[in-house]
Design a protein around this motif. Structure first.
Motif, PDB file in Angstrom:
ATOM      1  N   ARG A  73       2.498 -28.935 -16.554  1.00  0.00           N
ATOM      2  CA  ARG A  73       3.068 -27.609 -16.810  1.00  0.00           C
ATOM      3  C   ARG A  73       2.351 -26.508 -16.019  1.00  0.00           C
ATOM      4  NH1 ARG A  73      -0.482 -25.309 -20.514  1.00  0.00           N
ATOM      5  NH2 ARG A  73      -1.749 -26.813 -21.678  1.00  0.00           N
ATOM      6  N   ARG A  74       1.077 -26.717 -15.680  1.00  0.00           N
ATOM      7  CA  ARG A  74       0.322 -25.652 -15.004  1.00  0.00           C
ATOM      8  C   ARG A  74       0.903 -25.345 -13.625  1.00  0.00           C
ATOM      9  NH1 ARG A  74      -5.447 -28.309 -15.196  1.00  0.00           N
ATOM     10  NH2 ARG A  74      -4.078 -30.042 -14.587  1.00  0.00           N
ATOM     11  N   GLN A  75       1.249 -26.397 -12.860  1.00  0.00           N
ATOM     12  CA  GLN A  75       1.832 -26.150 -11.538  1.00  0.00           C
ATOM     13  C   GLN A  75       3.213 -25.506 -11.655  1.00  0.00           C
ATOM     14  OE1 GLN A  75       0.357 -28.987 -12.424  1.00  0.00           O
ATOM     15  NE2 GLN A  75      -1.029 -29.663 -10.801  1.00  0.00           N
ATOM     16  N   LEU A  76       3.967 -25.899 -12.684  1.00  0.00           N
ATOM     17  CA  LEU A  76       5.274 -25.273 -12.874  1.00  0.00           C
ATOM     18  C   LEU A  76       5.120 -23.833 -13.330  1.00  0.00           C
ATOM     19  CD1 LEU A  76       7.413 -28.106 -14.521  1.00  0.00           C
ATOM     20  CD2 LEU A  76       6.963 -27.641 -12.107  1.00  0.00           C
ATOM     21  N   ASP A  77       4.159 -23.569 -14.225  1.00  0.00           N
ATOM     22  CA  ASP A  77       3.905 -22.197 -14.683  1.00  0.00           C
ATOM     23  C   ASP A  77       3.515 -21.299 -13.509  1.00  0.00           C
ATOM     24  OD1 ASP A  77       4.401 -23.005 -17.259  1.00  0.00           O
ATOM     25  OD2 ASP A  77       2.301 -23.078 -17.871  1.00  0.00           O
ATOM     26  N   ALA A  78       2.737 -21.869 -12.583  1.00  0.00           N
ATOM     27  CA  ALA A  78       2.297 -21.082 -11.431  1.00  0.00           C
ATOM     28  C   ALA A  78       3.470 -20.693 -10.543  1.00  0.00           C
ATOM     29  CB  ALA A  78       1.271 -21.874 -10.620  1.00  0.00           C
ATOM     30  N   ALA A  79       4.525 -21.476 -10.580  1.00  0.00           N
ATOM     31  CA  ALA A  79       5.716 -21.154  -9.789  1.00  0.00           C
ATOM     32  C   ALA A  79       6.656 -20.244 -10.552  1.00  0.00           C
ATOM     33  CB  ALA A  79       6.444 -22.443  -9.390  1.00  0.00           C
ATOM     34  N   VAL A  80       6.986 -20.625 -11.797  1.00  0.00           N
ATOM     35  CA  VAL A  80       7.938 -19.864 -12.623  1.00  0.00           C
ATOM     36  C   VAL A  80       7.471 -19.942 -14.068  1.00  0.00           C
ATOM     37  CG1 VAL A  80      10.321 -19.674 -13.417  1.00  0.00           C
ATOM     38  CG2 VAL A  80       9.853 -20.453 -11.077  1.00  0.00           C
ATOM     39  N   ASP A  81       7.137 -18.779 -14.648  1.00  0.00           N
ATOM     40  CA  ASP A  81       6.664 -18.797 -16.043  1.00  0.00           C
ATOM     41  C   ASP A  81       7.511 -17.918 -16.962  1.00  0.00           C
ATOM     42  OD1 ASP A  81       5.942 -16.256 -15.265  1.00  0.00           O
ATOM     43  OD2 ASP A  81       3.792 -16.495 -15.667  1.00  0.00           O
ATOM     44  N   ASN A  82       8.570 -17.306 -16.399  1.00  0.00           N
ATOM     45  CA  ASN A  82       9.352 -16.368 -17.206  1.00  0.00           C
ATOM     46  C   ASN A  82      10.686 -16.940 -17.670  1.00  0.00           C
ATOM     47  OD1 ASN A  82      10.580 -16.452 -14.725  1.00  0.00           O
ATOM     48  ND2 ASN A  82      10.879 -14.238 -14.532  1.00  0.00           N
ATOM     49  N   ARG A  83      10.887 -18.241 -17.490  1.00  0.00           N
ATOM     50  CA  ARG A  83      12.109 -18.912 -17.940  1.00  0.00           C
ATOM     51  C   ARG A  83      11.781 -20.392 -18.115  1.00  0.00           C
ATOM     52  NH1 ARG A  83      16.405 -17.608 -15.087  1.00  0.00           N
ATOM     53  NH2 ARG A  83      15.441 -15.971 -13.823  1.00  0.00           N
TER      54      ARG A  83
END
Length: 542
Positions: free
Chosen positions: A135-145
């Motif tokens: 999830r950290r790499q995905l959060d770093a890309a997009v965390d608002n949806r």
């Protein structure tokens, strides 16, 4: 009842009594005659169609293991490591690094409405160095949806923190399939069907149920036509009322270019309910829609580390995979469906899963003998030689995932299987030496649908880096063509209707720009598919 005679430079019939011809006559959607032009005079009046006179005609290819999801996945962002072409001919480059994956996610998110979920597919973390993404790499890309990334094998997904929170899976540490980080909390990776279902439930959409949409099936038919496929499976269909209605609607359309063979997804029903549902469906088919198959999902994927492996397990020491249902429940499914007289197609990637299903089928046959059951083990990537001999003795068929050699052969050699087991990855020659009816497949959308590419994999056994994996398991071009035509038809219990060009069978054909027996085998995958004919009706490729 008019007769049309098609001429070709060569017709490869896959009929052992007449392997080749120059002309084929069609009446009422079926093959009326095959032979030289002078033999056609015996038929009476006919019209001669010479548009393919300089081309090669084969039986329409039969794809015995693919998924109608191929027609739905292009609604979402493609993040695969290898470039892919969609049904409309658009090339998608995918993502060759974590940074590229993150940039693709950012760009796609910018095009969406606020709070709309971002769904991507095709990502394959085994190709990237370092820690597995979470999830950290995905959060770093997009965390608002919410972000959902389906892995290429369709047995694993990774989601971001927003998606974890919305689904409440961030509160479920310790449940099988919900992977944990170093902090003991869910890290965003979800393995196999049960864990992924919670995400689909939260989104209000299940990718595996997208096959109930007619537009998905039409696009799937388009993909089949482009690849020369005239009979195609959907080997994991929930067979809901809506889904059955869509299958019937599409296949009753004269312009739909393929015959569809859906398989009931056994995990969606209790065995008793599944038997009842499939028996109801048997009366609902037509010439282009054939019911009767059951798809069981035992384990997961080797490259996804969710397949069940016999000792010594994964070459790199990774922990063993997980079952999609308790082994006792899987054994019971085999017995119930077998006793009901239905045909099982059983996903078995790891050799431990193969062993369990061989035990299950053997037990079922002891209780309820059936001479021609045609139960088929699917994938069976590293089935060993003792298991192959049991397979032959039990009368099982095999449908092997030959594309795996190219797409994941290097990963298996270096990480998951090691040297010796990678020699028997998809042991096609050994299966044929034992007289086992064997097919090969693409598992689309896991890999691109293309029987000529799949045949090339079986003949050349080359990985993406050019390594030859298992010289002694290579098959000839003729054997490979059999496995994408008559062999695959046999596994679907349709060899009396399709798979070869003989009198009485459906006039289903693939038109090729080159002769597979004349080109260098290394170029088998490059042969152009010009058109298909379904029941004699021409569907030209654009």
């Amino acid at each position: 009842m008019s007769i049309t005679v098609f001429a070709a430079r060569r017709i490869i019939t896959m009929n052992p009594s007449q392997p080749q011809a120059s002309h084929i006559a069609v009446r009422d959607g079926r093959v009326l005659a095959v032979g030289p032009l002078e033999s056609m005079q015996e038929l009476g009046d006919y019209s001669l169609d010479e548009r393919f006179a300089d081309n090669i005609i084969l039986p329409g290819f039969v794809e015995g293991h693919s998924h109608a999801l191929e027609g739905a996945m292009w609604n979402y962002l493609y993040l695969g490591c290898f470039p892919r072409t969609d049904p409309d001919g658009q090339r998608w480059e995918g993502a060759s690094s974590i940074d590229a994956m993150q940039q693709c996610l950012r760009e796609a998110a910018a095009e969406l409405a606020p709070d709309a979920p971002l769904i991507a597919w095709g990502f394959d973390p085994v190709y990237f160095e370092g820690d597995r993404i979470d999830r950290r790499q995905l959060d770093a890309a997009v965390d608002n949806r919410p972000v959902v990334v389906m892995h290429a094998n369709l047995h694993v997904m990774t989601v971001n923190s927003r998606m974890l929170a919305l689904s409440h899976l961030d509160q479920h540490a310790g449940i099988e399939g919900i992977m944990l980080g170093h902090d003991g909390r869910p890290n965003g990776e979800l393995q196999e069907m049960a864990a992924m279902h919670a995400i689909f439930e939260t989104l209000g959409t299940n990718l595996f149920e997208a096959v109930a949409a007619p537009e998905t099936l039409y696009r799937y038919g388009q993909v089949a036509r482009n690849a020369g496929v005239t009979t195609i499976t959907d080997l994991y269909n929930p067979l809901t009322d809506e889904g059955i209605a869509a299958l019937r609607q599409v296949t009753q359309d004269p312009q739909f270019p393929a015959r569809l063979v859906p398989a009931l997804s056994a995990l969606a029903w209790t065995p008793e309910q599944g038997v009842e549902r499939l028996q109801q469906c048997l009366e609902l088919g037509n010439d282009k829609l054939h019911f009767g198959l059951v798809k069981m999902m035992t384990d997961g994927s080797i490259q996804g580390y969710t397949a069940r492996m016999k000792w010594p397990g994964y070459h790199d020491g990774h922990s063993n995979g997980i079952w999609n249902a308790d082994p006792e429940a899987l054994m019971n499914m085999v017995q119930v469906y077998h006793q009901a007289g239905l045909q099982l197609h059983i996903h078995t990637n790891g050799d431990e899963a193969v062993e369990l299903m061989l035990d299950a089928v053997e037990s079922a046959l002891e209780l309820w003998p059936r001479a021609d059951h045609r139960h088929t083990l699917q994938h069976c990537q590293i089935i060993d030689h003792a298991q192959l001999r049991r397979t032959a003795r039990l009368g099982l068929c095999l449908n092997m995932f030959a594309n795996h050699i190219y797409y994941w052969g290097d990963i298996h050699r270096e990480r998951t299987l090691g040297f010796e087991r990678s020699r028997r990855l998809e042991p096609l020659a050994s299966a044929r030496r034992l007289g086992i009816v064997t097919a090969i497949h693409s598992d689309a959308p896991v890999t691109p649908l293309g029987p000529l590419f799949t045949a090339w994999c079986a003949v050349m056994r080359q990985s993406a880096s050019g390594q030859v994996l298992g010289e002694h398991e290579k098959v000839s071009v003729a054997e490979a063509l059999d496995m994408i035509t008559l062999g695959a038809a046999y596994t679907l219990r349709l060899d009396h209707l399709v798979g070869s060009l003989e009198i009485g069978k459906f006039a289903d054909m693939a038109v090729l720009g080159q002769d597979p027996y004349e080109v260098d085998p290394a170029r088998l995958r490059d042969i152009p598919v010009l058109a298909t004919l379904l029941g004699g009706q021409v569907h030209a490729n654009s």
